[in-house]
Design a protein around this motif. Structure first.
Motif, PDB file in Angstrom:
ATOM      1  N   LEU A 186      17.763  24.342  32.177  1.00 13.27           N
ATOM      2  CA  LEU A 186      18.573  25.616  32.264  1.00 13.27           C
ATOM      3  C   LEU A 186      17.646  26.792  32.989  1.00 13.27           C
ATOM      4  O   LEU A 186      17.903  27.518  33.414  1.00 13.27           O
ATOM      5  CB  LEU A 186      18.851  25.713  30.881  1.00 13.27           C
ATOM      6  N   LEU A 187      16.187  26.626  32.598  1.00 15.82           N
ATOM      7  CA  LEU A 187      15.528  27.798  32.558  1.00 15.82           C
ATOM      8  C   LEU A 187      15.162  27.773  34.408  1.00 15.82           C
ATOM      9  O   LEU A 187      15.164  28.899  35.073  1.00 15.82           O
ATOM     10  CB  LEU A 187      14.218  27.462  32.065  1.00 15.82           C
ATOM     11  N   ALA A 188      15.219  26.417  35.107  1.00 10.80           N
ATOM     12  CA  ALA A 188      15.181  26.239  36.584  1.00 10.80           C
ATOM     13  C   ALA A 188      16.517  26.896  37.217  1.00 10.80           C
ATOM     14  O   ALA A 188      16.336  27.462  38.293  1.00 10.80           O
ATOM     15  CB  ALA A 188      15.117  24.923  36.860  1.00 10.80           C
ATOM     16  N   LEU A 189      17.642  26.851  36.304  1.00 13.08           N
ATOM     17  CA  LEU A 189      18.733  27.253  37.068  1.00 13.08           C
ATOM     18  C   LEU A 189      18.972  28.790  37.053  1.00 13.08           C
ATOM     19  O   LEU A 189      19.666  29.298  38.049  1.00 13.08           O
ATOM     20  CB  LEU A 189      20.137  26.775  36.253  1.00 13.08           C
ATOM     21  N   ILE A 190      18.257  29.473  36.085  1.00 12.72           N
ATOM     22  CA  ILE A 190      18.428  30.899  35.902  1.00 12.72           C
ATOM     23  C   ILE A 190      18.024  31.552  37.267  1.00 12.72           C
ATOM     24  O   ILE A 190      18.841  32.514  37.737  1.00 12.72           O
ATOM     25  CB  ILE A 190      17.478  31.319  34.609  1.00 12.72           C
ATOM     26  N   PRO A 191      16.829  31.380  37.835  1.00  9.84           N
ATOM     27  CA  PRO A 191      16.598  32.118  38.981  1.00  9.84           C
ATOM     28  C   PRO A 191      17.399  31.976  40.180  1.00  9.84           C
ATOM     29  O   PRO A 191      17.691  32.758  41.103  1.00  9.84           O
ATOM     30  CB  PRO A 191      15.058  31.692  39.399  1.00  9.84           C
ATOM     31  N   ILE A 192      17.906  30.692  40.254  1.00 12.14           N
ATOM     32  CA  ILE A 192      18.893  30.305  41.441  1.00 12.14           C
ATOM     33  C   ILE A 192      20.253  30.978  41.099  1.00 12.14           C
ATOM     34  O   ILE A 192      20.751  31.741  42.091  1.00 12.14           O
ATOM     35  CB  ILE A 192      19.211  28.919  41.326  1.00 12.14           C
ATOM     36  N   ILE A 193      20.801  31.130  39.949  1.00 16.60           N
ATOM     37  CA  ILE A 193      21.940  31.698  39.843  1.00 16.60           C
ATOM     38  C   ILE A 193      21.627  33.353  39.779  1.00 16.60           C
ATOM     39  O   ILE A 193      22.389  34.205  40.558  1.00 16.60           O
ATOM     40  CB  ILE A 193      22.307  31.728  38.277  1.00 16.60           C
ATOM     41  N   MET A 194      20.474  33.728  39.597  1.00 18.41           N
ATOM     42  CA  MET A 194      20.280  35.079  39.875  1.00 18.41           C
ATOM     43  C   MET A 194      20.255  35.585  41.186  1.00 18.41           C
ATOM     44  O   MET A 194      20.586  36.597  41.839  1.00 18.41           O
ATOM     45  CB  MET A 194      18.903  35.694  39.023  1.00 18.41           C
ATOM     46  N   GLY A 195      19.412  34.547  42.054  1.00 22.18           N
ATOM     47  CA  GLY A 195      19.425  34.937  43.371  1.00 22.18           C
ATOM     48  C   GLY A 195      20.763  34.996  44.065  1.00 22.18           C
ATOM     49  O   GLY A 195      20.897  35.775  44.960  1.00 22.18           O
TER      50      GLY A 195
END
Length: 289
Positions: free
Chosen positions: A40-49
């Motif tokens: 889930l932590l790895a998904l956060i920057p992708i979603i934010m970007g």
């Protein structure tokens, strides 16, 4: 002869610390919930970007149609260097402290609730070595979490914006190596803040058998500290609150880097680590399981 016989069992049962540490890491990183949290932590920057890029293409800023909001988020829309720091800065206010508290809660309170901590306390391992093993386990997990988010955010920013968008908030353009250095510094500084949270969480974890209580306590402490920082009536208390310098992560994106707030935050975190681990050891040294 008697002394030799007495020393033999202790030597036979002595376990090298690196083996204990490896066993602790295997126990942490093989748990399904740990892997889920890291995913889930790895998904956060992708979603934010992706979200910031879509907002920028539509002419709306991250804070709404008028482009308001967090300056880091505003700058991250077209800057591959800013996205890692924006991701770390946003999650440092709540998400990262919570997963740190989760790890610290499992380290002592979780094992106490299932009865395995009593076996560790009765084993021929000193309480200080046991606490050091647990503290290093929490520290390694938080370091892995911060580095994972920073690396994924950096890759996401480069894919979206390219390598020609590595510039600071001061307007200077950085080389790829210098940009990596800034991101590494941000990840290290955030990790230090998380170690401070983890030390306090370990102190709470040593006093209870309920891991959820550790998570709730850290959540409450983070929220209350954030609210107190908004009240000028208690400004005398602000220097003692750990989140006071968390917004200083944006200073890493300035040229030159102002070290006042970053240094103050690092010193404050070091004090919290010392206090938290001291309290945890004081409780663990008198605990019988």
């Amino acid at each position: 002869m008697t002394a030799t016989l007495d020393a033999a069992p202790a030597e036979r049962w002595s376990v090298p610390f690196h083996r204990l540490y490896r066993a602790e890491l295997r126990w942490i990183f093989r748990r399904p919930r740990t892997l889920i949290v890291l995913g889930l932590l790895a998904l956060i920057p992708i979603i934010m970007g992706i979200g910031l890029t879509i907002a920028a293409d539509n002419g709306a800023g991250p804070g709404g149609g008028n482009g308001g909001g967090d300056p880091l988020l505003t700058a991250a829309a077209g800057n591959a260097l800013v996205l890692p720091l924006a991701t770390l800065g946003v999650t440092l206010n709540l998400m990262l402290p919570l997963i740190t508290a989760m790890s610290a809660g499992d380290a002592l309170a979780g094992e106490s609730s299932v009865g395995t901590l009593r076996g560790l306390l009765l084993a021929p391992v000193s309480r200080s070595r046991l606490l050091l093993m647990k503290a290093l386990g929490v520290a390694t997990f938080t370091l892995a979490a911060a580095l994972l988010m920073a690396v994924v955010a950096m890759l996401t920013g480069l894919v979206i914006n390219g390598t020609g968008s590595l510039f600071t908030l001061s307007g200077t353009t950085l080389s790829f190596v210098d940009a990596l250095g800034r991101v590494a510094l941000a990840a290290a500084w955030v990790t230090l803040q998380l170690w401070a949270v983890g030390a306090i969480a370990l102190a709470i974890s040593a006093c209870t058998e309920h891991p959820m209580l550790v998570v709730v306590s850290v959540l409450a402490g983070t929220v209350v500290s954030t609210v107190l920082l908004l009240l000028s009536a208690v400004d005398w208390l602000h220097p003692f609150l750990l989140p006071k310098s968390w917004d200083a992560i944006a200073d890493i994106l300035r040229d030159p880097i102002p070290a006042d707030q970053l240094g103050e935050g690092a010193i404050r975190a070091a004090c919290y680590i010392l206090i938290g681990l001291s309290l945890a050891y004081a409780r663990l040294s008198t605990k019988d399981g």
